[in-house]
Scaffold this motif. Structure first.
Motif, short mmCIF file in Angstrom:
data_model
loop_
_atom_site.label_atom_id
_atom_site.label_comp_id
_atom_site.label_asym_id
_atom_site.label_seq_id
_atom_site.Cartn_x
_atom_site.Cartn_y
_atom_site.Cartn_z
N LEU A 204 -37.12 -53.27 -47.12
CA LEU A 204 -38.03 -54.06 -46.30
C LEU A 204 -37.62 -55.52 -46.33
O LEU A 204 -37.13 -56.04 -47.33
N ILE A 205 -37.85 -56.18 -45.20
CA ILE A 205 -37.61 -57.61 -45.12
C ILE A 205 -38.94 -58.28 -45.43
O ILE A 205 -39.90 -58.16 -44.68
N ASN A 206 -39.00 -58.93 -46.56
CA ASN A 206 -40.27 -59.52 -47.01
C ASN A 206 -40.10 -61.03 -47.13
O ASN A 206 -39.68 -61.54 -48.16
N LEU A 207 -40.41 -61.71 -46.05
CA LEU A 207 -40.16 -63.15 -46.00
C LEU A 207 -41.44 -63.94 -45.83
O LEU A 207 -42.35 -63.53 -45.12
N SER A 270 -43.41 -62.21 -36.56
CA SER A 270 -43.48 -61.11 -35.57
C SER A 270 -42.16 -60.35 -35.49
O SER A 270 -42.16 -59.12 -35.36
N THR A 271 -41.05 -61.07 -35.58
CA THR A 271 -39.74 -60.41 -35.53
C THR A 271 -39.54 -59.54 -36.76
O THR A 271 -39.02 -58.41 -36.66
N ILE A 272 -39.95 -60.03 -37.91
CA ILE A 272 -39.81 -59.26 -39.15
C ILE A 272 -40.65 -57.98 -39.10
O ILE A 272 -40.19 -56.90 -39.49
N GLU A 273 -41.87 -58.10 -38.57
CA GLU A 273 -42.73 -56.91 -38.45
C GLU A 273 -42.08 -55.86 -37.55
O GLU A 273 -42.12 -54.66 -37.83
N ALA A 274 -41.47 -56.31 -36.45
CA ALA A 274 -40.80 -55.37 -35.54
C ALA A 274 -39.57 -54.75 -36.20
O ALA A 274 -39.30 -53.55 -36.04
N LEU A 275 -38.83 -55.55 -36.97
CA LEU A 275 -37.64 -55.04 -37.67
C LEU A 275 -38.00 -53.99 -38.71
O LEU A 275 -37.23 -53.06 -38.98
N ASN A 276 -39.15 -54.13 -39.32
CA ASN A 276 -39.55 -53.24 -40.42
C ASN A 276 -40.03 -51.87 -39.95
O ASN A 276 -40.27 -50.98 -40.77
N TYR A 277 -40.21 -51.68 -38.63
CA TYR A 277 -40.61 -50.37 -38.12
C TYR A 277 -39.47 -49.37 -38.32
O TYR A 277 -38.31 -49.66 -38.06
#
Length: 567
Positions: A204-207, A270-277
Motif C-alpha cells: 500500500l502507498i501510505n503517504l 485522491s491519486t493515492i486512493e485510486a492507486l491503492n484499488y
C-alpha cells in the motif's frame, strides 16, 4: 416422358388402394404426432396452485398444467444463459445452475415425476433471472432514502411465453437487459478486468505528504508497478529508481485522467486512493454499477438531461446527440444529491430563495444565536406568516420557526440568476450559484443537495429553445441588474431631453421633477413546453474507446452494494 410420369402415378394410386383395407389404428400409429411436437408430462395442479411462486398458476395454465420445457433446445439455451450470468455481474448459483445442469445431463432417464420437478425448477429459475436482468436483484427504493426511481413492471410470463412458443429466446432475453451503451460497455469492462492477472501484492502507498515531480520517494517503485499493471506506464523504466521522473509522470497523468483527477502528475490523496484499488475491488465496483444500470430507466426518452453525480457532469441529449455538456457541483456526503427521474416543468429567472429547514437548522440558526447580523450578511429577509418583514435584531430562537427566510433576487443570491424546476419529493432543482469558483475544483461534492450548473444561462436558453422570445442575450439581459440601470439611464435621458424642449419653448414653465424607482430584479417563471426528462444518476465506472474509467465513490455506495448483491 409424359407416359412414364402417368405410369408412376398409377403405381402410387394402386399402392394406396391396397393399404386402405388395413387396420385403421395401425395406419394412425404409422407416423405418430409426437415426432412433430413434444408433448408435456401432466403436473398435479395442486403443486402449482399451492406454490409460493405467484407467477406459477398463470404460466402453467397456459400449458394446461403440463411441463413446458419439453424442447431440449429451449432447456439448453436457458441453462447456458444462466451459466453465463457472471457476464451480467450476477451469479449462476442464484438460479440453481448446478441442479438444472445435473437434471439435464440425465434427462432421458428421468421418471415423469422428476421431469416435473425439473420443469418447475427451470421455470422458477427463468422467472427469477428475467426479473433480475430486467430490473435488478435489489430494490433501490428499499435500500436508500434518497433514491426515487420508477419501479419497473416486468411481465415475466409474457416474456417466457414469447421465448417458448415463438422459439424467440435470444431476442426476448436480450431485450430484458439494459440497452444503454454504458451498461454494454460495463460488460466489456468486466470482461477486461477478469483478464488481468491476479494482482500480486504491491504494498500500500501510505503517504501523508504529496509526491511531487522530479522528487525522490521510497514509494515510487510501488507506483511504477501499479502503473505498469494497469497499462498506463508502457515505456521501459527502471523499477528500482526512486526518482519521480518524467516517464512516470506522463504515465501518472494518463492514470489520473482515467480516474477523473486533475492530470497534473502530482501524487496527492485522491491519486493515492485510486492507486491503492486492487483488480478485485475494481471488478466489484463494476458489478455494483451494472446493478444500478438495471435500476435506471431502460428508455431515457429521445430528449433528456443526464447528470452523473460522481463525475460532476451534466449532458443534454436529443435524438442520440449530445448537444450540451457542463460541469456541475453536487451535494456533499452529509447532504447527498438524490437519485431520481423526472420531467422539467419550468425555469425561474431571477429566483428568490427560501432557505430550506435543514439549512436553517444546521447553518443559519447556530450562527444567528451568536450574531443576528448574519441575516444581513447573507442577504436574508425575515418574513412572518403575513409576509411582513421582521427586524432581524428582534429575532429570537424561540420564534425562529414561525418565520420564513428569503433571499431576494440578485446575482449574489444562493440560487444565482436561474433555477430549473422539476417535480420531486426532495425539493431539489438545478440552479446557478454565487460560488462560481467551485467549478475550478476537481472535487465538487460541495452543495446542500441541489445541482449547481457551470453555465446556467446557456442551459436555460437550450431548454426554452425560443430564439424569438428567449434568446441567450435576452436571458442574460433579464438577469443582469446593470441592464436595468442602463435602461433607466436611457429613459432618464429621454425625459430630460423632452423637458429641455418644453423649457426652450416656455422658459417659465415649472416641470415637476420625477425620480425613477430604483431598478430591481423580478422573478420570471417560464413554462417549459418541450417534454424534456431529467435523470440524476450515480455511476462510478465505465469504458470509453476501450479505456477503463473510474470515479471516486463520493457517497461510499459501491462496496456496500456489492456485499448486498453477494449476500
Amino acid at each position: 416422358m409424359n407416359k412414364l410420369y402417368i405410369l408412376i402415378l398409377l403405381i402410387v394410386f394402386s399402392s394406396c388402394k391396397r393399404n386402405s383395407s388395413t387396420d385403421s389404428s395401425a395406419s394412425a400409429s404409422f407416423m405418430p404426432f409426437s415426432l412433430f411436437s413434444k408433448t408435456g408430462v401432466k403436473i398435479d395442479s395442486t403443486l402449482i396452485l399451492n406454490s409460493k411462486n405467484k407467477d406459477f398458476p398463470e404460466f402453467y395454465r397456459k400449458y394446461k398444467f403440463e411441463t413446458a420445457w419439453n424442447s431440449k433446445d429451449h432447456r439448453d439455451y436457458f441453462i447456458s444463459e444462466i451459466g453465463n450470468a457472471e457476464n451480467e455481474g450476477l451469479e449462476a448459483k442464484d438460479y440453481n445452475y448446478e441442479r438444472l445442469k445435473s437434471f439435464e445431463e440425465k434427462y432421458e432417464d428421468l421418471p415423469d415425476s422428476t421431469k416435473v420437478k425439473y420443469d418447475l425448477l427451470l421455470t422458477e429459475s427463468a422467472q427469477l433471472y428475467i426479473n433480475h436482468i430486467s430490473k435488478g436483484k435489489l430494490n433501490p427504493n428499499e435500500l436508500y432514502k434518497d433514491w426515487d426511481l420508477n419501479e419497473k413492471k416486468v411481465e415475466t410470463n409474457k416474456i417466457l411465453f414469447d421465448c417458448i412458443d415463438n422459439n424467440n429466446f435470444k431476442d426476448a432475453i436480450e431485450a430484458c437487459k439494459p440497452n444503454h451503451i454504458v451498461y454494454k460497455r460495463l460488460k466489456s469492462c468486466l470482461k477486461k478486468l477478469r483478464q488481468y492477472p491476479e494482482q500480486t501484492v504491491f504494498g500500500l502507498i501510505n503517504l501523508s505528504e504529496k509526491i511531487l515531480p522530479n522528487k525522490k520517494s521510497k514509494y515510487i517503485p510501488i507506483v511504477k508497478k501499479r502503473l505498469m499493471y494497469w497499462g498506463d506506464l508502457t515505456e521501459k523504466d527502471t523499477i528500482l529508481n526512486t526518482t519521480y521522473n518524467k516517464i512516470t509522470q506522463d504515465a501518472m497523468k494518463i492514470f489520473q485522467a482515467r480516474h477523473g483527477l486533475k492530470p497534473d502528475g502530482v501524487i496527492g490523496r485522491s491519486t493515492i486512493e485510486a492507486l491503492n484499488y486492487t483488480r478485485d475491488q475494481r471488478i466489484e465496483q463494476v458489478i455494483a454499477n451494472m446493478e444500478r444500470w438495471r435500476w435506471f430507466a431502460h428508455d431515457f426518452s429521445n430528449h433528456y438531461l443526464l447528470i452523473n453525480i460522481p463525475d460532476y457532469t451534466i449532458v443534454a441529449v436529443k435524438d442520440g446527440d449530445t448537444i450540451q455538456s457542463q460541469r456541475v457541483v453536487v451535494g456533499r456526503d452529509s447532504r447527498k444529491t438524490p437519485i431520481l427521474e423526472s420531467k422539467i416543468s419550468n425555469i425561474n429567472l431571477n429566483p428568490n430563495w427560501t432557505v430550506p429547514p435543514t439549512i436553517l437548522k444546521e447553518d443559519i440558526y447556530p450562527e444567528a444565536i451568536k450574531d443576528k447580523g448574519v441575516f444581513r450578511k447573507k442577504g436574508l429577509v425575515i418574513l412572518d406568516r403575513k409576509n411582513n418583514e421582521v427586524n432581524p435584531w428582534t429575532w429570537t430562537m424561540d420564534d425562529a420557526n414561525k418565520y420564513k427566510y428569503v433571499q431576494n433576487p440578485s446575482r449574489n443570491n444562493s440560487l444565482g440568476s436561474m433555477k430549473i424546476n422539476f417535480p420531486n419529493k426532495y425539493s431539489v432543482y438545478l440552479h446557478d450559484t454565487n460560488h462560481r469558483d467551485f467549478f475550478a475544483f476537481t472535487f465538487r461534492s460541495l452543495s446542500s443537495g441541489c445541482v449547481r450548473l457551470e453555465k446556467p444561462l446557456d442551459m436555460a436558453a437550450y431548454i426554452l429553445n425560443d430564439t424569438t422570445k428567449w434568446s441567450l442575450q435576452r436571458i442574460k439581459d433579464t438577469t443582469d441588474i446593470k441592464y436595468y440601470y442602463k435602461l433607466q439611464k436611457k429613459k432618464q435621458l429621454e425625459i430630460d431631453k423632452k423637458n429641455a424642449k418644453l423649457l426652450a419653448k416656455n422658459p417659465t414653465l415649472v416641470i415637476e421633477k420625477k425620480t425613477l424607482s430604483k431598478p430591481e430584479l423580478k422573478t420570471i417563471v417560464i413554462k417549459v413546453n418541450d417534454a424534456i426528462l431529467i435523470h440524476q444518476l450515480y455511476w462510478t465506472a465505465w469504458e470509453t474507446n476501450g479505456v477503463l474509467n473510474f470515479r471516486e465513490d463520493i457517497y461510499c455506495l459501491d462496496a456496500d452494494l456489492y456485499s448486498k448483491l453477494r449476500y
